[in-house]
Scaffold this motif. Structure first.
Motif, PDB file in Angstrom:
ATOM      1  N   LEU A  81      73.916  22.684  14.554  1.00 61.53           N
ATOM      2  CA  LEU A  81      74.640  21.749  15.405  1.00 61.53           C
ATOM      3  C   LEU A  81      76.133  21.961  15.201  1.00 61.53           C
ATOM      4  CD1 LEU A  81      72.597  18.514  14.641  1.00 61.53           C
ATOM      5  CD2 LEU A  81      72.123  20.290  16.329  1.00 61.53           C
ATOM      6  N   ALA A  82      76.888  21.896  16.305  1.00 58.20           N
ATOM      7  CA  ALA A  82      78.326  22.133  16.211  1.00 58.20           C
ATOM      8  C   ALA A  82      79.104  21.097  17.015  1.00 58.20           C
ATOM      9  CB  ALA A  82      78.652  23.533  16.727  1.00 58.20           C
ATOM     10  N   ALA A  83      80.268  20.741  16.501  1.00 58.90           N
ATOM     11  CA  ALA A  83      81.254  19.904  17.193  1.00 58.90           C
ATOM     12  C   ALA A  83      80.718  18.518  17.551  1.00 58.90           C
ATOM     13  CB  ALA A  83      81.777  20.634  18.438  1.00 58.90           C
ATOM     14  N   PRO A  88      77.282  10.375  17.985  1.00 63.20           N
ATOM     15  CA  PRO A  88      76.139  11.137  17.474  1.00 63.20           C
ATOM     16  C   PRO A  88      76.258  11.456  15.979  1.00 63.20           C
ATOM     17  CG  PRO A  88      76.874  12.047  19.571  1.00 63.20           C
ATOM     18  CD  PRO A  88      77.898  11.043  19.145  1.00 63.20           C
ATOM     19  N   ALA A  89      77.469  11.728  15.519  1.00 60.65           N
ATOM     20  CA  ALA A  89      77.667  12.015  14.090  1.00 60.65           C
ATOM     21  C   ALA A  89      77.317  10.790  13.240  1.00 60.65           C
ATOM     22  CB  ALA A  89      79.106  12.444  13.825  1.00 60.65           C
ATOM     23  N   VAL A 103      74.958  21.487  10.076  1.00 63.63           N
ATOM     24  CA  VAL A 103      75.976  20.874  10.922  1.00 63.63           C
ATOM     25  C   VAL A 103      77.314  21.559  10.636  1.00 63.63           C
ATOM     26  CG1 VAL A 103      77.145  18.727  11.551  1.00 63.63           C
ATOM     27  CG2 VAL A 103      74.724  18.682  10.886  1.00 63.63           C
ATOM     28  N   HIS A 104      77.994  21.975  11.710  1.00 62.91           N
ATOM     29  CA  HIS A 104      79.260  22.704  11.594  1.00 62.91           C
ATOM     30  C   HIS A 104      80.331  21.986  12.412  1.00 62.91           C
ATOM     31  CE1 HIS A 104      77.085  26.134   9.823  1.00 62.91           C
ATOM     32  NE2 HIS A 104      76.123  25.755  10.644  1.00 62.91           N
ATOM     33  N   HIS A 105      81.571  22.079  11.961  1.00 60.90           N
ATOM     34  CA  HIS A 105      82.679  21.422  12.662  1.00 60.90           C
ATOM     35  C   HIS A 105      82.942  22.043  14.022  1.00 60.90           C
ATOM     36  CE1 HIS A 105      83.795  18.718   9.454  1.00 60.90           C
ATOM     37  NE2 HIS A 105      83.708  19.724   8.596  1.00 60.90           N
ATOM     38  N   ASP A 108      82.408  28.047  16.694  1.00 58.07           N
ATOM     39  CA  ASP A 108      82.701  29.323  16.041  1.00 58.07           C
ATOM     40  C   ASP A 108      82.135  29.385  14.627  1.00 58.07           C
ATOM     41  OD1 ASP A 108      83.991  30.367  18.256  1.00 58.07           O
ATOM     42  OD2 ASP A 108      86.004  29.878  17.534  1.00 58.07           O
ATOM     43  N   GLN A 109      82.245  28.291  13.878  1.00 53.77           N
ATOM     44  CA  GLN A 109      81.672  28.251  12.528  1.00 53.77           C
ATOM     45  C   GLN A 109      80.148  28.361  12.572  1.00 53.77           C
ATOM     46  OE1 GLN A 109      83.223  24.566  10.997  1.00 53.77           O
ATOM     47  NE2 GLN A 109      85.103  25.519  10.216  1.00 53.77           N
ATOM     48  N   ALA A 110      79.524  27.681  13.523  1.00 51.91           N
ATOM     49  CA  ALA A 110      78.070  27.741  13.657  1.00 51.91           C
ATOM     50  C   ALA A 110      77.626  29.146  14.055  1.00 51.91           C
ATOM     51  CB  ALA A 110      77.593  26.716  14.687  1.00 51.91           C
TER      52      ALA A 110
END
Length: 120
Positions: A81-83, A88-89, A103-105, A108-110
């Motif tokens: 999951l990203a952004a 939802p968070a 879970v990624h910020h 691109d990180q994901a």
């Protein structure tokens, strides 16, 4: 009035990126679960969910994500999951689900984590 849910995907080598925008709730969770399963190019693909446009998610939406997570794992892939936006968070935090999902910020990180998993 609830924001309409829209879904779109793109395929990268070994990774399916799915953008989810609007609101994910009891009225459309089945549509999302079906889309998440059908949109992978290969069953073992890594899946990145771009949730930057997801303003709201209830427990039925969370259940759809968890179902996709289990399906991905069962096929040899992984869900990332990203952004995540605030609502939802918060749902993931209070239910403890964030501890069981990747879970990624940022997207691109994901993507980087998914590509590392593929090459590694």
């Amino acid at each position: 009035m609830a924001a309409e849910l829209t879904l779109a995907h793109q395929h990268l080598p070994g990774v399916t990126v799915i953008s989810v925008t609007g609101e994910l709730d009891i009225t459309n969770h089945a549509k999302v679960a079906d889309y998440l399963c059908r949109s992978r190019q290969r069953p073992a693909d890594q899946v990145v969910l771009d949730l930057a446009g997801l303003a709201f998610m209830d427990s039925s939406g969370l259940r759809a994500l968890l179902s996709c997570h289990q399906d991905c794992l069962g096929q040899g892939g992984e869900l990332r999951l990203a952004a995540l936006q605030a609502v939802p968070a918060r749902l993931m935090e209070i239910t403890g689900v964030h501890a069981h999902l990747s879970v990624h910020h940022t997207v691109d990180q994901a993507l980087s984590a998914a590509l590392t998993k593929i090459s590694g």
